[in-house]
Design a protein around this motif. Structure first.
Motif, PDB file in Angstrom:
ATOM      1  N   TYR A 349       0.828  -1.209   0.000  1.00 51.21           N
ATOM      2  CA  TYR A 349       0.000   0.000   0.000  1.00 51.21           C
ATOM      3  C   TYR A 349       0.865   1.262   0.000  1.00 51.21           C
ATOM      4  O   TYR A 349       0.547   2.245  -0.682  1.00 51.21           O
ATOM      5  N   THR A 350       1.965   1.228   0.738  1.00 53.74           N
ATOM      6  CA  THR A 350       2.845   2.397   0.793  1.00 53.74           C
ATOM      7  C   THR A 350       3.452   2.689  -0.574  1.00 53.74           C
ATOM      8  O   THR A 350       3.451   3.835  -1.046  1.00 53.74           O
ATOM      9  N   ARG A 351       3.969   1.655  -1.225  1.00 51.30           N
ATOM     10  CA  ARG A 351       4.619   1.853  -2.519  1.00 51.30           C
ATOM     11  C   ARG A 351       3.616   2.254  -3.604  1.00 51.30           C
ATOM     12  O   ARG A 351       3.971   2.942  -4.561  1.00 51.30           O
ATOM     13  N   ALA A 352       2.365   1.842  -3.470  1.00 49.16           N
ATOM     14  CA  ALA A 352       1.361   2.207  -4.473  1.00 49.16           C
ATOM     15  C   ALA A 352       0.823   3.608  -4.272  1.00 49.16           C
ATOM     16  O   ALA A 352       0.542   4.325  -5.249  1.00 49.16           O
ATOM     17  N   LEU A 353       0.681   4.042  -3.011  1.00 49.07           N
ATOM     18  CA  LEU A 353       0.016   5.319  -2.734  1.00 49.07           C
ATOM     19  C   LEU A 353       0.977   6.492  -2.576  1.00 49.07           C
ATOM     20  O   LEU A 353       0.544   7.649  -2.649  1.00 49.07           O
ATOM     21  N   LEU A 354       2.258   6.226  -2.346  1.00 45.71           N
ATOM     22  CA  LEU A 354       3.204   7.344  -2.194  1.00 45.71           C
ATOM     23  C   LEU A 354       3.266   8.234  -3.432  1.00 45.71           C
ATOM     24  O   LEU A 354       3.235   9.471  -3.315  1.00 45.71           O
ATOM     25  N   ALA A 358       2.343  12.241  -3.535  1.00 49.20           N
ATOM     26  CA  ALA A 358       3.230  13.278  -4.051  1.00 49.20           C
ATOM     27  C   ALA A 358       2.521  14.144  -5.088  1.00 49.20           C
ATOM     28  O   ALA A 358       2.666  15.385  -5.095  1.00 49.20           O
ATOM     29  N   LEU A 359       1.734  13.528  -5.963  1.00 47.11           N
ATOM     30  CA  LEU A 359       0.970  14.299  -6.946  1.00 47.11           C
ATOM     31  C   LEU A 359      -0.079  15.174  -6.268  1.00 47.11           C
ATOM     32  O   LEU A 359      -0.331  16.318  -6.697  1.00 47.11           O
ATOM     33  N   ALA A 360      -0.696  14.684  -5.185  1.00 46.04           N
ATOM     34  CA  ALA A 360      -1.692  15.477  -4.471  1.00 46.04           C
ATOM     35  C   ALA A 360      -1.052  16.705  -3.840  1.00 46.04           C
ATOM     36  O   ALA A 360      -1.627  17.805  -3.866  1.00 46.04           O
ATOM     37  N   VAL A 361       0.137  16.532  -3.252  1.00 45.63           N
ATOM     38  CA  VAL A 361       0.845  17.676  -2.665  1.00 45.63           C
ATOM     39  C   VAL A 361       1.192  18.697  -3.743  1.00 45.63           C
ATOM     40  O   VAL A 361       1.011  19.916  -3.567  1.00 45.63           O
ATOM     41  N   ALA A 362       1.680  18.198  -4.891  1.00 44.27           N
ATOM     42  CA  ALA A 362       2.023  19.119  -5.981  1.00 44.27           C
ATOM     43  C   ALA A 362       0.791  19.853  -6.489  1.00 44.27           C
ATOM     44  O   ALA A 362       0.843  21.064  -6.798  1.00 44.27           O
TER      45      ALA A 362
END
Length: 486
Positions: A349-354, A358-362
Motif C-alpha cells: 500500500y505504501t509503494r502504491a500510494l506514495l 506526491a501528486l496530491a501535494v504538488a
C-alpha cells in the motif's frame, strides 16, 4: 528435399527479388530478375549439398557452409530438448525441421544453432528418441535406416494424453496484448512505406473524421477504442488458432511431447529427467477471464530465450492446474499459500500510494499559487488513488508461498502474476536479501537459485524471522546454523 531450400531462400530475399523485378520491368529487360532467381536457387542447392549431420556415440555433429565450412559438435549429454517444425511446404513434401536445444545461448546467430532442415518426417520419431537418449546408448550413422535408429533409442514407451486443445479456448486469446501490438506494427509499416499517408488522405477517412467531429471528442475516442479492441481481438484469435490449434500434450513416463499448430506444426520433446517444476502465469486480463498459461521449468533451458517450454497456452485456469498436477506427479492438488503478514501488506500500500500522495501535494501547492487546475485534477487524483489501492490489494492477495514435502511453491505479482512450483532437489543455493527499506519493515526476500528455468525464484517480503526456517524446511541442513543462532 531439394525444393525446400530454394523456396526458403526466395522467401527470405523476397524484397531483393521484388526490387530486381521492378528494375527489369522499368527497363524492359527481365534478364536481371531471372539472373537473381537463378543465383538464389543455385545458392540454396549448394547449401543443401554441403549440409550433413552425424550422430556419434558421444557427440552430434552438423556440417554446414558453402564458402566457409562450419562444424558444430554438441555432446549428446548436453541435449535438453528437441523441437520439430513442419510448415505447409514441408508437410506437403513429407519433411520436417529438427532443432536441438542445449540450454546455452550464443551470440553467433544461426551459425551456432543446431538445425536439420528438410529431414524426412519418417525418420524424426526415432531420431528424436535417439537424441534424447543421451550418450548412454550407441547411435546409428547418418545414412542408417529409421529402423536402426529406433533400435538404438530403445523400445518406445506407450504415450498417455494428458491435455488436448478445444475450440472453446479461443475465447482467451483476446485477453492479451498480442492483437494490439499487431495492429500497431501494421500501422507503423503502413506509414513507413507511405501507405499510411495515402489512407489518411483518402475520401473515406475524411468522411469518417467529419462524422466523428459531429459526435464529439468523447464519443469519437470511445468509438475508436471499440474499433481497436474489435480488430485486435480478431487478430489475436486468428494468431491463437494458427499457433496453438490442435495442441496435444502426451507423456510416456520418460519424455513430455507437446505438439501444436495448424499451418506450421511445432513439436517439442522435453526430457522428464530434467523437469524441475512448472510455472503458472496469470496476466491481469487473462486472470480476470479465468485463464492461465503453463510452462515447464527445465534444467538447462532458460525461460523466455527462444527455447520452448510451453505446456499450455491461454487456457482455463482449472485445466492448466490439472495438467500441472499430472506433469509434476504425486499429490500436487492446489495447496493453500501462507500469507506474508501485515508488514508485506503495508509495503504494498505504501509503494502504491506514495506517488499519488506526491501528486496530491504538488496539485495543492499549484492551487495555492493560483494555478487554475479545476476540479478535474482532483477527480483524476481520486481515480488514481482508487486504482493504486486496488493494485496494492491485488498484489498482496497474490503474494504467498507453500512448502509441501520436497517442493517450494511461490507466487507474486498482479499485472503479471506467476506461481512457480520448484522441486527441492533442483535448488542449488539460497540467498536471503534485505534492502534498507526491508530491514526497516522487518521483512526479507528469499531467493532459491537453480540451473532450471529463470535461474532463480523469489519468496518476496517474507517476515525476516521466518526466512531461514523456510530454507530449512525445503532443504534440511541449509538453514540449520542460522536457526540455531536465532
Amino acid at each position: 528435399m531439394l525444393l525446400v531450400h530454394p523456396v526458403d531462400e526466395v522467401v527470405k530475399l523476397l524484397p531483393v527479388l521484388l526490387i530486381s523485378l521492378v528494375v527489369g520491368t522499368q527497363s524492359g529487360n527481365h534478364t536481371f530478375g531471372l539472373i537473381v532467381v537463378a543465383v538464389l536457387v543455385a545458392y540454396a542447392l549448394l547449401r543443401w549439398f554441403t549440409t550433413g549431420y552425424r550422430i556419434g556415440p558421444v557427440h552430434v555433429q552438423l556440417r554446414t557452409g558453402v564458402f566457409q565450412k562450419n562444424l558444430l559438435s554438441v555432446p549428446r549429454n548436453r541435449i535438453r530438448s528437441v523441437d520439430v517444425e513442419s510448415g505447409v511446404l514441408h508437410r506437403v513434401l513429407g519433411l520436417s525441421v529438427v532443432r536441438i536445444g542445449t540450454g546455452q545461448q550464443s551470440g553467433h546467430g544461426d551459425s551456432k544453432r543446431f538445425e536439420l532442415n528438410a529431414l524426412d518426417s519418417a525418420l524424426v520419431p526415432a531420431l528424436r528418441a535417439a537424441l534424447l537418449a543421451g550418450h548412454r546408448e550407441p547411435a546409428a550413422p547418418v545414412d542408417a535406416e529409421a529402423a536402426q535408429l529406433g533400435a538404438d533409442a530403445g523400445t518406445p514407451r506407450r504415450e498417455t494424453e494428458i491435455a488436448h486443445w478445444t475450440p472453446a479456448w479461443v475465447r482467451y486469446a483476446p485477453f492479451s496484448v498480442t492483437g494490439v501490438l499487431t495492429v500497431a506494427a501494421a500501422i507503423g509499416l503502413a506509414f513507413q512505406y507511405g501507405l499510411g499517408k495515402r489512407i489518411a488522405d483518402s475520401s473515406a477517412v475524411s468522411r469518417g473524421v467529419d462524422s466523428m467531429q459531429h459526435l464529439g471528442i468523447a464519443a469519437a475516442v470511445a468509438l475508436g477504442l471499440v474499433a481497436l479492441i474489435v480488430v485486435a481481438s480478431g487478430l489475436s484469435c486468428v494468431r491463437y488458432l494458427i499457433a496453438f490449434g490442435n495442441l496435444r500434450v502426451t507423456d510416456n513416463g520418460k519424455v513430455l511431447h507437446v505438439s501444436h499448430g495448424l499451418l506450421k506444426i511445432r513439436q517439442t520433446t522435453l526430457d522428464r529427467a530434467r523437469l524441475r517444476g512448472t510455472s503458472l502465469r496469470e496476466p491481469l486480463l487473462l486472470r480476470a477471464a479465468g485463464g492461465a498459461h503453463l510452462d515447464a521449468i527445465m534444467t538447462g533451458i532458460s525461460s523466455g530465450k527462444g527455447q520452448s517450454t510451453l505446456l499450455m497456452p491461454q487456457a482455463p485456469r482449472a485445466e492448466a492446474e490439472r495438467v500441472a498436477a499430472v506433469v509434476l506427479g504425486g499429490d500436487h492438488s492446489p495447496v493453500e499459500l501462507a500469507p506474508h503478514g501485515p508488514a508485506a501488506r503495508r509495503r504494498r500500500y505504501t509503494r502504491a500510494l506514495l506517488p499519488v500522495a506526491a501528486l496530491a501535494v504538488a496539485t495543492a501547492v499549484a492551487t495555492a499559487l493560483g494555478v487554475p487546475l479545476g476540479w478535474q485534477a482532483w477527480a483524476g487524483l481520486a481515480a488514481l488513488a482508487a486504482a493504486a489501492t486496488a493494485l496494492a490489494w491485488d498484489r498482496y492477495r497474490g503474494l504467498g508461498h507453500a512448502t509441501p514435502p520436497g517442493w517450494l511453491i511461490t507466487r507474486s505479482g498482479s499485472l503479471d502474476r506467476s506461481r512457480a512450483s520448484l522441486e527441492a532437489d533442483g535448488i542449488i543455493g539460497w540467498t536471503v536479501r534485505q534492502s534498507w527499506f526491508q530491514r526497516r519493515a522487518g521483512v526479507a526476500t528469499v531467493v532459491a537459485a537453480t540451473p532450471a528455468g529463470a535461474g532463480h525464484y523469489e519468496v518476496l517480503d517474507l517476515p525476516a524471522d521466518r526466512a531461514w526456517a523456510l530454507i530449512e524446511t525445503v532443504t534440511p541442513g541449509a538453514g540449520d546454523i542460522w536457526t540455531r543462532d536465532t
